[in-house]
Design a protein around this motif. Structure first.
Motif, PDB file in Angstrom:
ATOM      1  N   GLY A   9     -42.579 -29.901  10.778  1.00 11.86           N
ATOM      2  CA  GLY A   9     -42.631 -30.224   9.321  1.00 11.86           C
ATOM      3  C   GLY A   9     -43.174 -31.666   8.950  1.00 11.86           C
ATOM      4  N   THR A  10     -43.524 -32.033   8.008  1.00 11.19           N
ATOM      5  CA  THR A  10     -44.138 -33.312   7.779  1.00 11.19           C
ATOM      6  C   THR A  10     -42.924 -34.536   7.292  1.00 11.19           C
ATOM      7  N   MET A  11     -41.730 -33.922   7.355  1.00 11.33           N
ATOM      8  CA  MET A  11     -40.443 -34.814   7.323  1.00 11.33           C
ATOM      9  C   MET A  11     -39.247 -33.828   7.554  1.00 11.33           C
ATOM     10  N   SER A  12     -38.090 -34.473   7.239  1.00 13.69           N
ATOM     11  CA  SER A  12     -36.802 -33.712   7.354  1.00 13.69           C
ATOM     12  C   SER A  12     -36.750 -32.961   5.973  1.00 13.69           C
ATOM     13  N   ASN A  13     -36.042 -31.836   6.162  1.00 10.13           N
ATOM     14  CA  ASN A  13     -35.515 -31.044   5.035  1.00 10.13           C
ATOM     15  C   ASN A  13     -36.798 -30.334   4.344  1.00 10.13           C
ATOM     16  N   VAL A  14     -37.990 -30.208   4.918  1.00  6.92           N
ATOM     17  CA  VAL A  14     -39.095 -29.470   4.027  1.00  6.92           C
ATOM     18  C   VAL A  14     -38.646 -27.888   4.219  1.00  6.92           C
ATOM     19  N   GLY A  15     -37.847 -27.478   5.039  1.00  8.65           N
ATOM     20  CA  GLY A  15     -37.510 -26.007   5.099  1.00  8.65           C
ATOM     21  C   GLY A  15     -37.917 -25.404   6.364  1.00  8.65           C
ATOM     22  N   LYS A  16     -37.843 -26.344   7.539  1.00 13.84           N
ATOM     23  CA  LYS A  16     -38.013 -25.810   8.922  1.00 13.84           C
ATOM     24  C   LYS A  16     -37.065 -24.798   9.370  1.00 13.84           C
ATOM     25  N   SER A  17     -36.084 -25.023   9.288  1.00 18.34           N
ATOM     26  CA  SER A  17     -34.672 -24.290   9.593  1.00 18.34           C
ATOM     27  C   SER A  17     -34.821 -22.816   8.990  1.00 18.34           C
ATOM     28  N   LEU A  18     -34.993 -22.749   7.726  1.00 15.76           N
ATOM     29  CA  LEU A  18     -35.443 -21.466   7.081  1.00 15.76           C
ATOM     30  C   LEU A  18     -36.440 -20.933   7.123  1.00 15.76           C
ATOM     31  N   LEU A  19     -37.504 -21.512   7.474  1.00 11.32           N
ATOM     32  CA  LEU A  19     -38.670 -20.712   7.789  1.00 11.32           C
ATOM     33  C   LEU A  19     -38.798 -20.188   9.131  1.00 11.32           C
ATOM     34  N   THR A  20     -38.127 -20.856  10.000  1.00  9.26           N
ATOM     35  CA  THR A  20     -38.008 -20.462  11.398  1.00  9.26           C
ATOM     36  C   THR A  20     -37.023 -19.246  11.500  1.00  9.26           C
ATOM     37  N   ALA A  21     -35.756 -19.093  10.715  1.00 13.21           N
ATOM     38  CA  ALA A  21     -34.925 -18.071  10.483  1.00 13.21           C
ATOM     39  C   ALA A  21     -35.767 -16.814   9.922  1.00 13.21           C
ATOM     40  N   GLY A  22     -36.561 -16.921   8.727  1.00 15.23           N
ATOM     41  CA  GLY A  22     -37.255 -15.953   8.237  1.00 15.23           C
ATOM     42  C   GLY A  22     -38.316 -15.297   9.101  1.00 15.23           C
ATOM     43  N   LEU A  23     -38.852 -16.106  10.056  1.00 10.24           N
ATOM     44  CA  LEU A  23     -39.965 -15.570  10.692  1.00 10.24           C
ATOM     45  C   LEU A  23     -39.248 -14.871  11.885  1.00 10.24           C
ATOM     46  N   LEU A 131     -39.916 -21.641  17.793  1.00  7.13           N
ATOM     47  CA  LEU A 131     -39.328 -23.061  17.952  1.00  7.13           C
ATOM     48  C   LEU A 131     -39.359 -23.642  16.703  1.00  7.13           C
ATOM     49  N   GLU A 132     -38.421 -24.604  16.375  1.00  8.42           N
ATOM     50  CA  GLU A 132     -38.311 -25.574  15.435  1.00  8.42           C
ATOM     51  C   GLU A 132     -38.323 -26.972  15.690  1.00  8.42           C
ATOM     52  N   GLY A 133     -39.234 -27.726  15.302  1.00  3.51           N
ATOM     53  CA  GLY A 133     -39.438 -29.006  15.531  1.00  3.51           C
ATOM     54  C   GLY A 133     -38.222 -29.876  14.842  1.00  3.51           C
ATOM     55  N   ALA A 134     -38.373 -31.261  14.920  1.00  6.55           N
ATOM     56  CA  ALA A 134     -37.155 -32.316  14.117  1.00  6.55           C
ATOM     57  C   ALA A 134     -38.092 -33.374  13.402  1.00  6.55           C
ATOM     58  N   GLY A 135     -37.626 -33.487  12.138  1.00  3.89           N
ATOM     59  CA  GLY A 135     -38.164 -34.571  11.398  1.00  3.89           C
ATOM     60  C   GLY A 135     -39.748 -34.456  11.411  1.00  3.89           C
ATOM     61  N   SER A 136     -40.632 -35.392  12.029  1.00  2.00           N
ATOM     62  CA  SER A 136     -42.028 -35.126  11.793  1.00  2.00           C
ATOM     63  C   SER A 136     -42.622 -35.310  13.170  1.00  2.00           C
ATOM     64  N   PRO A 137     -43.738 -34.719  13.364  1.00  2.00           N
ATOM     65  CA  PRO A 137     -44.549 -35.057  14.524  1.00  2.00           C
ATOM     66  C   PRO A 137     -45.444 -36.217  14.505  1.00  2.00           C
ATOM     67  N   ALA A 138     -45.421 -36.961  13.270  1.00  2.00           N
ATOM     68  CA  ALA A 138     -46.196 -38.193  13.228  1.00  2.00           C
ATOM     69  C   ALA A 138     -45.541 -39.416  13.134  1.00  2.00           C
ATOM     70  N   ALA A 173     -50.758 -34.885   0.524  1.00  2.07           N
ATOM     71  CA  ALA A 173     -50.726 -36.124   1.338  1.00  2.07           C
ATOM     72  C   ALA A 173     -49.802 -36.133   2.465  1.00  2.07           C
ATOM     73  N   GLN A 174     -48.709 -35.437   2.341  1.00  2.33           N
ATOM     74  CA  GLN A 174     -47.783 -35.165   3.477  1.00  2.33           C
ATOM     75  C   GLN A 174     -48.815 -34.431   4.613  1.00  2.33           C
ATOM     76  N   LEU A 175     -49.310 -33.344   4.297  1.00  2.00           N
ATOM     77  CA  LEU A 175     -49.991 -32.449   5.276  1.00  2.00           C
ATOM     78  C   LEU A 175     -51.167 -33.310   5.778  1.00  2.00           C
ATOM     79  N   ALA A 176     -52.135 -33.740   5.268  1.00  2.00           N
ATOM     80  CA  ALA A 176     -53.295 -34.489   5.361  1.00  2.00           C
ATOM     81  C   ALA A 176     -53.014 -35.556   6.040  1.00  2.00           C
ATOM     82  N   GLY A 177     -51.875 -36.513   5.807  1.00  2.00           N
ATOM     83  CA  GLY A 177     -51.622 -37.652   6.304  1.00  2.00           C
ATOM     84  C   GLY A 177     -50.808 -37.344   7.692  1.00  2.00           C
ATOM     85  N   THR A 178     -50.085 -36.502   8.009  1.00  2.00           N
ATOM     86  CA  THR A 178     -49.539 -36.113   9.323  1.00  2.00           C
ATOM     87  C   THR A 178     -50.613 -35.717  10.250  1.00  2.00           C
ATOM     88  N   LEU A 179     -51.609 -34.827   9.853  1.00  2.00           N
ATOM     89  CA  LEU A 179     -52.507 -34.438  10.816  1.00  2.00           C
ATOM     90  C   LEU A 179     -53.472 -35.801  11.092  1.00  2.00           C
TER      91      LEU A 179
END
Length: 505
Positions: A9-23, A131-138, A173-179
């Protein structure tokens, strides 16, 4: 051969846990054996497995979506914050000690063998690992020692979906900036972006998606709508803390302690039509409460002092004097007694006067109690007669033992605990008129106890309590996971996701 995919995710609480569960749920529905994995989780919400080991609740929720039992292999490292600059470090379900952030930063790379051993255990058993990440990779100051985002993706050779939260604004900006802050090697691992928590008409969003794909040179794999699901939240950013429901007949106030833990204990109460449940931080918010719950906490003594200083303790004691029901769970139970003593410096050393609502004392021990429990309410008194015989199932996770002034505990339940084949029996909790304490987390997930408590509250207000309808918590969760999977299928390019899985990194 196993396949894997990673949600970052680009930051905490973007929904990584739920998207992981959904997949996970989608892959399960499609006939695959699937498991979740998060190498390092920082949360005060934890769970005890059948083996008596501790792990983060987010991976428990994801394991439920997979239809499998939770295992510490799904979350080999759990950090439970004790202060703003330090955490209790739990590895493979066992506490190894408390560390300041700087100390852990130097130490964590030594845990890579534990991470990879856990991951390989899952890949030996399951077709797909999500797999689920934590916070942001950036986080550029942390990337060199990373073991949870791109560092983990490289170690496990997992392709990455990068998720941004449009509800907060600035998602492009979240997505482009992180990349932009990733290395070329890391950018190659990211196979697509996903926009989460969208409200509105996707047609209006389409020009932005095209521009985002041009800027990032990555396809947008989907736009997930903002969806309301009754699924366990991961951490202190939970929207449950500010959500309000109208129309209930009884008001339950949960104290939102600074170090609140296992607030998922109360999710089942929110599903009851007659109940309004809210999280409170000030005495004024308690004025209409029919029941007050003091939840678990990672720092019992300091959180009790916080309640004492802001007037919540005095307000709770006034409500107790008026006959309102007060319940403490785990750390909240310990607060209800006369004294808390910490001879080994587990929390703060020394002794502290409790709230004095139950005639018992708590002593913090060196070793943490970690066990699943089953049993039933055996000795309800006062307001709690309707709880008699109610079945209980849950788990204990605490550092102290509590005893009454007369020796032993004036218990309200009889529990079996321990590992399979070595079950033992003990008494739990303390019950007195309108005050109840217990060490059992997840107690409201037990349908008979949930129904009995709601009926007790209605009866205390002179309301009809015979027609209360509670939910089958397990069946309700299954329905919610299926709804989540439906949402993922409708809004994420699942065919493309399977291509990512096949191609790998």
């Amino acid at each position: 051969m196993h396949k894997s995919i990673m949600i970052q995710g680009t930051m905490s609480n973007v929904g990584k846990s739920l998207l992981t569960a959904g997949l996970c749920r989608v892959f399960k529905q499609d006939g695959y054996k699937v498991a979740p994995f998060k190498s390092q989780n920082m949360a005060l919400n934890s769970y005890i497995t059948e083996e008596g080991l501790e792990m983060g609740r987010a991976q428990v929720m994801q394991a439920e979506a997979c239809g499998i039992k939770p295992s510490v292999y799904m979350n080999p490292i759990l950090l439970k914050p004790t202060t703003d600059v330090g955490s209790q470090v739990i590895v493979n379900g066992e506490v190894i000690g408390n560390m300041k952030a700087v100390e852990y930063f130097r130490y964590k790379k030594t845990l890579i063998p534990d991470i990879m051993k856990a991951y390989e255990k899952l890949t030996d058993e399951y077709d797909i690992v999500v797999l689920e990440g934590a916070g942001s990779p950036a986080e550029i100051n942390l990337k060199q020692e990373d073991i949870v985002n791109m560092g983990l993706a490289r170690m496990t050779k997992s392709p990455v979906l990068l998720v941004g939260d449009i509800d907060r604004g600035g998602v492009f900006a979240q997505l482009a900036g992180t990349l932009m802050l990733l290395t070329e090697e890391e950018k190659a691992i990211v196979k697509a972006t996903v926009i989460n928590k969208f409200r509105g008409d996707k047609e209006i969003l389409k020009p932005g998606l095209t521009m985002l794909e041009d800027i990032c040179s990555k396809p947008v794999a989907g736009v997930i709508p903002y969806v309301y699901l009754d699924i366990d939240d991961e951490d202190s950013l939970s929207e449950r803390f500010v959500r309000r429901k109208e129309g209930g007949l009884v008001q339950i106030a949960v104290i939102r302690l600074p170090r609140i833990s296992n607030f998922t204990d109360f999710n089942a109460l929110e599903s009851i039509e007659e109940v309004n449940l809210s999280y409170v931080t000030s005495p004024a918010q308690l004025q209409e409460a029919d029941m007050v719950i003091i939840p678990g906490t990672k720092s019992t003594m300091s959180d009790l002092l916080w309640m004492r200083q802001n007037g919540l303790e005095a307000a709770i004691k006034k409500l107790a004097d008026k006959g309102k029901i007060v319940m403490g769970i785990c750390g909240g139970y310990q607060m209800l007694g006369d004294t808390l003593t910490d001879p080994y410096g587990v929390e703060a050393s020394g002794s502290l006067a409790g709230m004095g609502l139950l005639p018992m004392d708590t002593v913090f021990e060196k070793e943490k109690v970690r066990t699943q429990v089953t049993g039933q309410v055996t000795s309800p008194v006062g307001h709690f007669k309707l709880l008699e015989g109610a079945a209980i199932e849950g788990y204990e996770i605490h550092m102290g033992t509590s005893s009454s002034k007369s020796g032993g505990i004036s218990s309200f339940s009889r529990l079996e605990y321990g590992l399979a084949g070595k079950r033992e029996v003990k008494q739990d909790g303390y019950i007195m008129d309108n005050i109840l304490g217990t060490y059992v987390h997840g107690i409201f997930d037990s349908e008979e106890f949930l129904e009995g408590m709601v009926k007790t509250l209605l009866k205390s207000k002179g309301l009809n309590y015979e027609q209360v309808k509670t939910v089958d918590v397990k069946a309700h969760k299954e329905e919610q996971y299926d709804r989540l999977a439906d949402t993922i299928r409708q809004n994420l390019d699942i065919e493309f996701i399977y291509k990512i899985l096949e191609a790998g990194v």
